[in-house]
Scaffold this active site. Structure first.
Site, PDB file in Angstrom:
ATOM      1  N   ASN A  45       0.953  -1.082   0.209  1.00  0.00           N
ATOM      2  CA  ASN A  45       0.036   0.014   0.054  1.00  0.00           C
ATOM      3  C   ASN A  45       0.812   1.228   0.038  1.00  0.00           C
ATOM      4  O   ASN A  45       0.446   2.202  -0.672  1.00  0.00           O
ATOM      5  CB  ASN A  45      -0.978   0.131   1.096  1.00  0.00           C
ATOM      6  CG  ASN A  45      -1.915  -1.158   1.091  1.00  0.00           C
ATOM      7  OD1 ASN A  45      -1.969  -1.839   0.016  1.00  0.00           O
ATOM      8  ND2 ASN A  45      -2.748  -1.581   2.167  1.00  0.00           N
ATOM      9  N   LYS A  79      -9.358  15.975 -51.004  1.00  0.00           N
ATOM     10  CA  LYS A  79      -9.458  16.650 -49.567  1.00  0.00           C
ATOM     11  C   LYS A  79      -8.229  16.688 -49.026  1.00  0.00           C
ATOM     12  O   LYS A  79      -7.094  15.984 -49.394  1.00  0.00           O
ATOM     13  CB  LYS A  79     -10.182  15.440 -48.766  1.00  0.00           C
ATOM     14  CG  LYS A  79     -11.828  15.482 -49.106  1.00  0.00           C
ATOM     15  CD  LYS A  79     -12.504  16.659 -48.231  1.00  0.00           C
ATOM     16  CE  LYS A  79     -12.461  16.460 -46.922  1.00  0.00           C
ATOM     17  NZ  LYS A  79     -13.676  15.512 -46.388  1.00  0.00           N
ATOM     18  N   ASN A 137      -7.498  16.824 -45.022  1.00  0.00           N
ATOM     19  CA  ASN A 137      -8.107  16.953 -43.710  1.00  0.00           C
ATOM     20  C   ASN A 137      -7.137  17.402 -42.410  1.00  0.00           C
ATOM     21  O   ASN A 137      -6.160  16.785 -42.296  1.00  0.00           O
ATOM     22  CB  ASN A 137      -8.832  15.803 -43.345  1.00  0.00           C
ATOM     23  CG  ASN A 137     -10.078  15.339 -44.471  1.00  0.00           C
ATOM     24  OD1 ASN A 137     -10.541  16.156 -44.989  1.00  0.00           O
ATOM     25  ND2 ASN A 137      -9.894  13.863 -44.696  1.00  0.00           N
ATOM     26  N   SER A 184      -8.510  11.870 -48.065  1.00  0.00           N
ATOM     27  CA  SER A 184      -9.444  11.026 -47.781  1.00  0.00           C
ATOM     28  C   SER A 184      -9.209   9.855 -49.142  1.00  0.00           C
ATOM     29  O   SER A 184      -8.848   9.968 -50.132  1.00  0.00           O
ATOM     30  CB  SER A 184     -10.851  11.734 -48.525  1.00  0.00           C
ATOM     31  OG  SER A 184     -11.761  10.971 -48.918  1.00  0.00           O
ATOM     32  N   THR A 235     -16.944  37.552 -32.021  1.00  0.00           N
ATOM     33  CA  THR A 235     -17.747  36.959 -30.804  1.00  0.00           C
ATOM     34  C   THR A 235     -18.849  36.554 -31.500  1.00  0.00           C
ATOM     35  O   THR A 235     -19.271  36.825 -32.731  1.00  0.00           O
ATOM     36  CB  THR A 235     -18.060  38.366 -29.948  1.00  0.00           C
ATOM     37  OG1 THR A 235     -18.880  39.065 -30.897  1.00  0.00           O
ATOM     38  CG2 THR A 235     -16.806  39.150 -29.349  1.00  0.00           C
ATOM     39  N   HIS A 236     -19.407  35.376 -30.774  1.00  0.00           N
ATOM     40  CA  HIS A 236     -20.303  34.725 -31.500  1.00  0.00           C
ATOM     41  C   HIS A 236     -20.262  34.090 -32.744  1.00  0.00           C
ATOM     42  O   HIS A 236     -20.982  33.881 -33.680  1.00  0.00           O
ATOM     43  CB  HIS A 236     -21.655  35.315 -31.462  1.00  0.00           C
ATOM     44  CG  HIS A 236     -22.213  36.444 -30.335  1.00  0.00           C
ATOM     45  ND1 HIS A 236     -22.977  35.843 -29.103  1.00  0.00           N
ATOM     46  CD2 HIS A 236     -21.617  37.674 -29.895  1.00  0.00           C
ATOM     47  CE1 HIS A 236     -23.004  36.676 -28.402  1.00  0.00           C
ATOM     48  NE2 HIS A 236     -21.937  37.694 -28.575  1.00  0.00           N
ATOM     49  N   GLU A 272      -8.381  17.668 -35.091  1.00  0.00           N
ATOM     50  CA  GLU A 272      -9.367  16.950 -34.718  1.00  0.00           C
ATOM     51  C   GLU A 272      -9.246  15.925 -33.837  1.00  0.00           C
ATOM     52  O   GLU A 272     -10.163  15.727 -32.962  1.00  0.00           O
ATOM     53  CB  GLU A 272     -10.094  16.222 -35.978  1.00  0.00           C
ATOM     54  CG  GLU A 272     -10.628  17.197 -37.010  1.00  0.00           C
ATOM     55  CD  GLU A 272     -11.238  16.537 -38.341  1.00  0.00           C
ATOM     56  OE1 GLU A 272     -12.451  16.417 -38.447  1.00  0.00           O
ATOM     57  OE2 GLU A 272     -10.300  16.472 -39.023  1.00  0.00           O
TER      58      GLU A 272
END
Ligand code: ARG
Length: 457
Positions: A110, A283, A285, A277, A155-156, A290
């Site tokens: 322990n 493509k 990517n 891809s 912003t937004h 991600e």
């Protein structure tokens, strides 16, 4: 198979039950820390006269030889010995004979496992802190190149006011600075020794906890033996600090993903950090960004997993705690990997400064400039806001931007507007003039970069 703890047992479990209880498949990651902890422990046992000097030397020799084998990847572990601690004890006894069994005097798995985890996390957190600094240096370098590159600020996710691209990058520098500070502060709590707490209550042997703490480079010892073996706060802290760090990297990833899209075209990622891809030949990517965004989820999961694991546990050690390891290892790997990948991605990406510039000339992000211009001439800001709002509406109806309006039209809106408005409405001017402390004005950004450089040198 007779267990090292098998004395009071008459039956042995079937293999599938053993393997459910075993942690060796993952806690072998702690092999070096476990040997290091044992070396300190045996030196202390010898120094305190708990074992003889000769026994100390033989055990140290055995541990050193196990260490050399571990470095070469020559140790093989077995589920029969449950975890890294019992596997190493078995290997030690095989190596030097029954005297190896003296190593576990005045110690329990322990306090042993807790010690291993503290050593492991200390080393990893120190490495992560250095990796954050590498990334911060890259951020400073990129920011410095783009102090005067103008980009829409949002912003937004709507264009708000033009800003310096360097300022945008530096925002992440300061987030990472706080992430680093949190980790540095946590070292105070990580770098404490639980060794000598025994199973839960301390030991009857005349041990010297300060000696082992010092040998292992700890700053001090846990004050309470129950706390020492059952505390996993230091891991919970690490997992939560890592979650915040990953949250920052994930937001940054999201921007990289948006900015590299056809819709923005603000940046182009290097081929080495992009993938194609299998069906669409055109493509490219942003997979790495991600993935960092995606991996943030598992880091949160590891944090909430440990918090949930701990919340109902009575003192002191419970076997549930064996489940504290995989999430911690996974978070260490994920955080280090994400920082390194992001660093490379940032250092190699191409910035399309002309696309960014074009963008700030084709929007209304200079509308605040006009309102501020009128307010500076004494018109209450609220009224100035109304006047400019109407001009923007006029432009939308005419299909033009504020800089395209003739002076006569502007004067009709407010006679206070003079010829100098065309200079004030230029995005470069809008940025330059936001010179308040911490603002996007070029001198502010350069000063912030200087300050940042000082901080991490
Ligand atoms: N493999 C165990 C763990 O990781 C080591 C501690 C075991 N202690 C015990 N009393 N069964 O938690």
């Amino acid at each position: 198979m007779k267990k090292l703890w098998g004395g009071r047992f008459t039956k042995t479990a079937e293999e599938w039950i053993d393997s459910f209880g075993a942690s060796i498949s993952f806690d072998q990651e702690l092999v070096m820390e476990d040997i290091e902890g044992s070396l300190a422990h045996v030196k202390m046992l010898g120094a305190c006269g708990i074992i003889s000097k000769e026994e100390e030397e033989v055990i140290k020799g055995g541990l050193s030889s196990l260490k050399a084998k571990a470095e070469k990847g020559e140790l093989s572990f077995s589920v029969d010995y449950e975890d890294i601690h019992l596997n190493l004890e078995k290997l030690l006894i095989d190596e030097i004979g029954p005297v190896g069994g003296k190593l576990h005097t005045a110690r329990s798995r322990n306090d042993q496992v807790a010690t291993d985890m503290h050593l492991y996390l200390r080393n990893q957190v120190e490495e992560i802190i250095m990796t954050i600094e590498e990334f911060q240096k890259t951020l400073i370098g990129v920011a410095e190149k783009h102090v005067e590159t103008i980009v829409p600020g949002y912003t937004h996710l709507q264009r708000a006011q033009p800003i310096s691209l360097g300022h945008h990058f530096m925002a992440y520098f300061w987030m990472l600075e706080r992430d680093k500070e949190r980790l540095v502060d946590s070292l105070k709590r990580i770098n404490l020794s639980p060794l000598g707490a025994g199973a839960l209550a301390g030991t009857t042997f005349p041990i010297d906890r300060h000696m082992t703490a010092e040998l292992l480079g700890f700053d001090g010892i846990y004050e309470n033996s129950l706390d020492a073996v059952s505390d996993r706060d230091f891991i919970a802290e690490f997992l939560n600090h890592s979650s915040i760090l990953m949250m920052h990297l994930s937001r940054f990833s999201e921007e990289i993903i948006l900015w590299s899209s056809q819709e923005y075209r603000f940046i182009e990622l290097d081929d080495t950090f992009s993938t194609g891809s299998s069906i669409m030949p055109q493509k490219k990517n942003p997979d790495m960004a991600e993935l960092i965004r995606g991996k943030t989820g598992r880091v949160y999961g590891n944090a909430i997993g440990l918090m949930t694991l701990l919340k109902g546990l009575p003192l002191a050690y419970n076997k549930d705690m064996q489940e504290d390891k995989e999430g911690m290892f996974d978070t260490v790997t994920t955080v280090k990997g994400s920082l390194k990948i992001f660093n490379g991605m940032l250092a190699t990406m191409k910035v399309n400064t002309s696309v960014m510039k074009e963008a700030v000339y084709q929007d209304f992000s200079n509308a605040t400039e006009l309102a501020d211009y009128l307010a500076a001439k004494g018109i209450p800001f609220r009224e100035a806001h109304e006047i400019v709002g109407k001009l923007v509406l006029h432009c939308i109806q005419q299909g033009c931007y504020l800089l395209d309006l003739p002076l006569a039209v502007l004067k009709e809106a407010s006679p206070l507007i003079e010829d100098d408005i065309y200079e004030a409405l230029k995005p470069e001017e809008a940025v330059r003039r936001r010179n308040s402390a911490g603002g996007t004005g070029f001198t502010q950004v350069s000063a912030a970069i200087e300050k940042a450089r000082e901080l991490i040198k």
